[in-house]
Scaffold this motif. Sequence first.
Motif, PDB file in Angstrom:
ATOM      1  N   TRP A  37       0.831  -1.196   0.000  1.00  0.00           N
ATOM      2  CA  TRP A  37       0.000   0.000   0.000  1.00  0.00           C
ATOM      3  C   TRP A  37       0.872   1.254   0.000  1.00  0.00           C
ATOM      4  O   TRP A  37       0.615   2.207  -0.743  1.00  0.00           O
ATOM      5  CB  TRP A  37      -0.924  -0.001   1.226  1.00  0.00           C
ATOM      6  CG  TRP A  37      -1.746   1.244   1.315  1.00  0.00           C
ATOM      7  CD1 TRP A  37      -2.923   1.488   0.677  1.00  0.00           C
ATOM      8  CD2 TRP A  37      -1.417   2.427   2.047  1.00  0.00           C
ATOM      9  NE1 TRP A  37      -3.358   2.751   0.984  1.00  0.00           N
ATOM     10  CE2 TRP A  37      -2.455   3.352   1.829  1.00  0.00           C
ATOM     11  CE3 TRP A  37      -0.366   2.798   2.869  1.00  0.00           C
ATOM     12  CZ2 TRP A  37      -2.465   4.610   2.398  1.00  0.00           C
ATOM     13  CZ3 TRP A  37      -0.373   4.051   3.443  1.00  0.00           C
ATOM     14  CH2 TRP A  37      -1.420   4.945   3.206  1.00  0.00           C
ATOM     15  N   THR A  74       1.025   4.172  -2.823  1.00  0.00           N
ATOM     16  CA  THR A  74       0.751   5.569  -2.487  1.00  0.00           C
ATOM     17  C   THR A  74       1.884   6.472  -2.970  1.00  0.00           C
ATOM     18  O   THR A  74       1.641   7.537  -3.551  1.00  0.00           O
ATOM     19  CB  THR A  74       0.562   5.721  -0.968  1.00  0.00           C
ATOM     20  OG1 THR A  74      -0.514   4.870  -0.566  1.00  0.00           O
ATOM     21  CG2 THR A  74       0.245   7.143  -0.594  1.00  0.00           C
ATOM     22  N   SER A  86      -7.403   8.378   2.377  1.00  0.00           N
ATOM     23  CA  SER A  86      -6.886   7.031   2.650  1.00  0.00           C
ATOM     24  C   SER A  86      -5.649   7.099   3.554  1.00  0.00           C
ATOM     25  O   SER A  86      -5.492   6.266   4.449  1.00  0.00           O
ATOM     26  CB  SER A  86      -6.579   6.281   1.354  1.00  0.00           C
ATOM     27  OG  SER A  86      -5.469   6.854   0.697  1.00  0.00           O
TER      28      SER A  86
END
Length: 107
Positions: free
Chosen positions: A32, A36, A58
Motif C-alpha cells: 500500500w 501511495t 486514505s
Amino acid sequence: GAAALGLSYYARRHLGGTRRWRLVHRATPVAWALGTIHVLGAGTDAGSLWMQVPLALSIAAVGVLLFARLTQRPAPARPAPAVRPPPAPEPEPAPPMPDTLWAGHAR
C-alpha cells in the motif's frame, strides 16, 4: 500487489496454513505504501484535486488505524475460574424428643 495480498486471505489454506499466510499478509502495508508513493510521484494527475482528496483520506484513515493499533493496550488476562469448595455436609438430625419427661424410664 495490495489487492492480491488482501485477497490472499481466501487462499491461506493453499499457502501452507495460517502461519505462512500471516507472514505474506504482513507485506500488505508495504504494498500500500509503495502504491501511495507511486501515485504521488507519477503522472500529471498527482497534482489534481480529484486525486489528492481520496489519497489524503486514505492516508488519514491508515494513519488513524495505525495509531490505534500502536497505542492499543493488550487485553487483560482472564482470571482463572474460581474453584468452589464442595458444599458442607448436612448436620445430622437431632434425636426426637420424648413425649413425656419420664418416657423410657422405669419408675
